[in-house]
Scaffold this motif. Structure first.
Motif, mmCIF file in Angstrom:
data_model
loop_
_atom_site.group_PDB
_atom_site.id
_atom_site.type_symbol
_atom_site.label_atom_id
_atom_site.label_comp_id
_atom_site.label_asym_id
_atom_site.label_seq_id
_atom_site.Cartn_x
_atom_site.Cartn_y
_atom_site.Cartn_z
ATOM 1 N N PHE A 166 -32.943 40.270 -30.728
ATOM 2 C CA PHE A 166 -33.557 41.181 -31.692
ATOM 3 C C PHE A 166 -34.716 40.605 -32.503
ATOM 4 C CE2 PHE A 166 -29.065 42.744 -31.466
ATOM 5 C CZ PHE A 166 -29.335 43.936 -30.815
ATOM 6 N N ASP A 167 -34.767 39.298 -32.689
ATOM 7 C CA ASP A 167 -35.717 38.734 -33.649
ATOM 8 C C ASP A 167 -36.835 37.889 -33.045
ATOM 9 O OD1 ASP A 167 -34.121 39.893 -35.661
ATOM 10 O OD2 ASP A 167 -32.849 38.105 -35.755
ATOM 11 N N SER A 168 -36.837 37.664 -31.758
ATOM 12 C CA SER A 168 -37.831 36.785 -31.137
ATOM 13 C C SER A 168 -39.013 37.570 -30.593
ATOM 14 C CB SER A 168 -37.198 35.990 -29.999
ATOM 15 O OG SER A 168 -36.214 35.120 -30.487
ATOM 16 N N PRO A 169 -40.227 37.013 -30.721
ATOM 17 C CA PRO A 169 -41.384 37.620 -30.051
ATOM 18 C C PRO A 169 -41.145 37.633 -28.540
ATOM 19 C CG PRO A 169 -42.088 35.971 -31.652
ATOM 20 C CD PRO A 169 -40.605 35.842 -31.530
ATOM 21 N N LEU A 170 -41.667 38.632 -27.870
ATOM 22 C CA LEU A 170 -41.422 38.804 -26.442
ATOM 23 C C LEU A 170 -41.739 37.551 -25.629
ATOM 24 C CD1 LEU A 170 -42.741 42.434 -25.780
ATOM 25 C CD2 LEU A 170 -40.419 41.689 -26.325
ATOM 26 N N ASP A 171 -42.855 36.895 -25.920
ATOM 27 C CA ASP A 171 -43.253 35.737 -25.124
ATOM 28 C C ASP A 171 -42.421 34.484 -25.401
ATOM 29 O OD1 ASP A 171 -44.329 35.304 -27.650
ATOM 30 O OD2 ASP A 171 -46.247 34.575 -26.906
ATOM 31 N N GLU A 172 -41.558 34.523 -26.403
ATOM 32 C CA GLU A 172 -40.699 33.376 -26.699
ATOM 33 C C GLU A 172 -39.272 33.558 -26.180
ATOM 34 O OE1 GLU A 172 -40.882 32.390 -30.858
ATOM 35 O OE2 GLU A 172 -43.084 32.366 -30.838
ATOM 36 N N ILE A 173 -38.960 34.720 -25.618
ATOM 37 C CA ILE A 173 -37.587 34.979 -25.178
ATOM 38 C C ILE A 173 -37.230 34.176 -23.928
ATOM 39 C CG2 ILE A 173 -35.985 36.747 -24.353
ATOM 40 C CD1 ILE A 173 -37.382 38.722 -26.264
ATOM 41 N N TRP A 174 -38.084 34.155 -22.904
ATOM 42 C CA TRP A 174 -37.759 33.420 -21.670
ATOM 43 C C TRP A 174 -37.595 31.930 -21.935
ATOM 44 C CZ3 TRP A 174 -40.492 30.233 -17.991
ATOM 45 C CH2 TRP A 174 -39.832 30.091 -16.754
ATOM 46 N N PRO A 175 -38.574 31.265 -22.572
ATOM 47 C CA PRO A 175 -38.342 29.840 -22.847
ATOM 48 C C PRO A 175 -37.176 29.612 -23.810
ATOM 49 C CG PRO A 175 -40.477 30.528 -23.728
ATOM 50 C CD PRO A 175 -39.925 31.684 -22.963
ATOM 51 N N GLY A 176 -36.977 30.533 -24.756
ATOM 52 C CA GLY A 176 -35.848 30.406 -25.678
ATOM 53 C C GLY A 176 -34.514 30.534 -24.971
ATOM 54 N N ALA A 177 -34.428 31.447 -24.007
ATOM 55 C CA ALA A 177 -33.189 31.608 -23.243
ATOM 56 C C ALA A 177 -32.916 30.373 -22.393
ATOM 57 C CB ALA A 177 -33.270 32.867 -22.374
ATOM 58 N N LEU A 178 -33.954 29.824 -21.775
ATOM 59 C CA LEU A 178 -33.775 28.588 -21.012
ATOM 60 C C LEU A 178 -33.335 27.452 -21.929
ATOM 61 C CD1 LEU A 178 -36.847 28.755 -18.630
ATOM 62 C CD2 LEU A 178 -34.444 28.936 -17.971
ATOM 63 N N GLY A 179 -33.883 27.424 -23.145
ATOM 64 C CA GLY A 179 -33.514 26.400 -24.114
ATOM 65 C C GLY A 179 -32.039 26.440 -24.473
ATOM 66 N N LEU A 180 -31.413 27.609 -24.392
ATOM 67 C CA LEU A 180 -29.975 27.713 -24.643
ATOM 68 C C LEU A 180 -29.181 26.849 -23.668
ATOM 69 C CD1 LEU A 180 -29.690 31.585 -25.091
ATOM 70 C CD2 LEU A 180 -29.529 29.867 -26.905
ATOM 71 N N LEU A 181 -29.752 26.638 -22.485
ATOM 72 C CA LEU A 181 -29.104 25.828 -21.454
ATOM 73 C C LEU A 181 -29.623 24.393 -21.453
ATOM 74 C CD1 LEU A 181 -29.224 28.485 -18.586
ATOM 75 C CD2 LEU A 181 -27.233 27.836 -19.962
ATOM 76 N N GLY A 182 -30.474 24.063 -22.438
ATOM 77 C CA GLY A 182 -31.047 22.725 -22.502
ATOM 78 C C GLY A 182 -32.148 22.493 -21.486
ATOM 79 N N ILE A 183 -32.781 23.577 -21.040
ATOM 80 C CA ILE A 183 -33.812 23.475 -20.004
ATOM 81 C C ILE A 183 -35.185 23.731 -20.596
ATOM 82 C CG2 ILE A 183 -34.681 24.498 -17.857
ATOM 83 C CD1 ILE A 183 -31.760 25.296 -17.232
ATOM 84 N N ASN A 184 -36.112 22.845 -20.302
ATOM 85 C CA ASN A 184 -37.508 23.039 -20.637
ATOM 86 C C ASN A 184 -38.165 23.678 -19.411
ATOM 87 O OD1 ASN A 184 -40.302 22.768 -20.982
ATOM 88 N ND2 ASN A 184 -40.067 20.913 -22.202
ATOM 89 N N PRO A 185 -38.833 24.825 -19.557
ATOM 90 C CA PRO A 185 -39.405 25.518 -18.392
ATOM 91 C C PRO A 185 -40.336 24.647 -17.547
ATOM 92 C CG PRO A 185 -39.597 26.903 -20.338
ATOM 93 C CD PRO A 185 -39.074 25.576 -20.795
ATOM 94 N N VAL A 186 -41.032 23.708 -18.140
ATOM 95 C CA VAL A 186 -41.949 22.871 -17.359
ATOM 96 C C VAL A 186 -41.202 21.916 -16.435
ATOM 97 C CG1 VAL A 186 -43.812 23.019 -19.058
ATOM 98 C CG2 VAL A 186 -42.223 21.106 -19.149
ATOM 99 N N ASN A 187 -39.920 21.704 -16.683
ATOM 100 C CA ASN A 187 -39.128 20.802 -15.842
ATOM 101 C C ASN A 187 -38.416 21.513 -14.700
ATOM 102 O OD1 ASN A 187 -39.834 18.651 -17.503
ATOM 103 N ND2 ASN A 187 -38.036 18.895 -18.788
ATOM 104 N N LEU A 188 -38.533 22.838 -14.625
ATOM 105 C CA LEU A 188 -37.861 23.578 -13.564
ATOM 106 C C LEU A 188 -38.649 23.479 -12.271
ATOM 107 C CD1 LEU A 188 -36.641 26.906 -15.202
ATOM 108 C CD2 LEU A 188 -35.236 25.105 -14.235
ATOM 109 N N SER A 189 -37.952 23.243 -11.197
ATOM 110 C CA SER A 189 -38.567 23.216 -9.880
ATOM 111 C C SER A 189 -38.412 24.575 -9.229
ATOM 112 C CB SER A 189 -37.871 22.154 -9.012
ATOM 113 O OG SER A 189 -38.340 22.237 -7.689
#
Length: 191
Positions: free
Chosen positions: A162-185
């Motif tokens: 509910f409170d996050s800007p749209l462009d911060e939701i995907w990286p924020g969701a990955l962050g919940l799992l301890g994942i930085n999007p730049v490290n994903l293969s």
């Protein structure tokens, strides 16, 4: 397995083959042996909430200024590729109608015009997002996509919904799992 993923995030992997879901974050609202249904929460539409209310005849052209601030600023989300003319409101559990679906603790889904009226007059839920369309899977389809590394699954905290800007939701969701999007293969492998 009934309901095992309800209320969870589905987070698209970077190599998602279906472009409609590239970098998508979906709140899974229903999940059973018959299939699954969810709402994409990180894609906006050009249509504003006030514009939508005018289109369906709930308010007149001179009324948007009188809407509660949250309603005036609400972004209408592109909820998914299925039935894009149908509206869904994902909201906090402080509001309920007989047609509301309990998604998880603190989260409900309502798909009637009554909730739009309530939001527009300030008597609706404290937190809400409006979406047009939804994402749907047939029996076993979602489980297969998860097994093929198309999706990650994570808890879905309300602040990210509910409170996050749209462009911060995907990286924020990955962050919940301890994942930085730049490290994903984009290549899966076996050891």
């Amino acid at each position: 397995m009934r309901g095992s993923l309800e209320g969870k995030f589905l987070i698209a992997m970077p190599d998602m083959p279906d472009e409609r879901f590239a970098r998508a974050v979906i709140v899974l609202c229903a999940h059973s042996d018959e299939g699954a249904m969810g709402i994409v929460i990180n894609r906006g539409q050009e249509l504003g909430f006030a514009d939508l209310l005018m289109q369906i005849g709930l308010i007149d052209e001179d009324e948007p200024i009188h809407l509660p601030r949250g309603a005036r600023e609400m972004i209408v989300r592109d909820g998914g590729p299925v039935d894009r003319s149908r509206g869904f409101v994902l909201h906090s559990d402080d509001y309920s109608l007989s047609s509301s679906l309990d998604v998880s603790d603190g989260l409900r889904l309502t798909a009637t015009v009554d909730i739009l009226r309530a939001i527009s007059d300030g008597s609706g839920p404290q937190k809400a997002i409006m979406a047009l369309g939804y994402a749907g899977w047939d029996a076993g389809q979602l489980e297969e996509e998860i097994a093929q590394n198309g999706w990650l699954v994570a808890d879905a905290p309300s602040d990210l919904i509910f409170d996050s800007p749209l462009d911060e939701i995907w990286p924020g969701a990955l962050g919940l799992l301890g994942i930085n999007p730049v490290n994903l293969s984009t290549v899966a492998g076996n050891a």
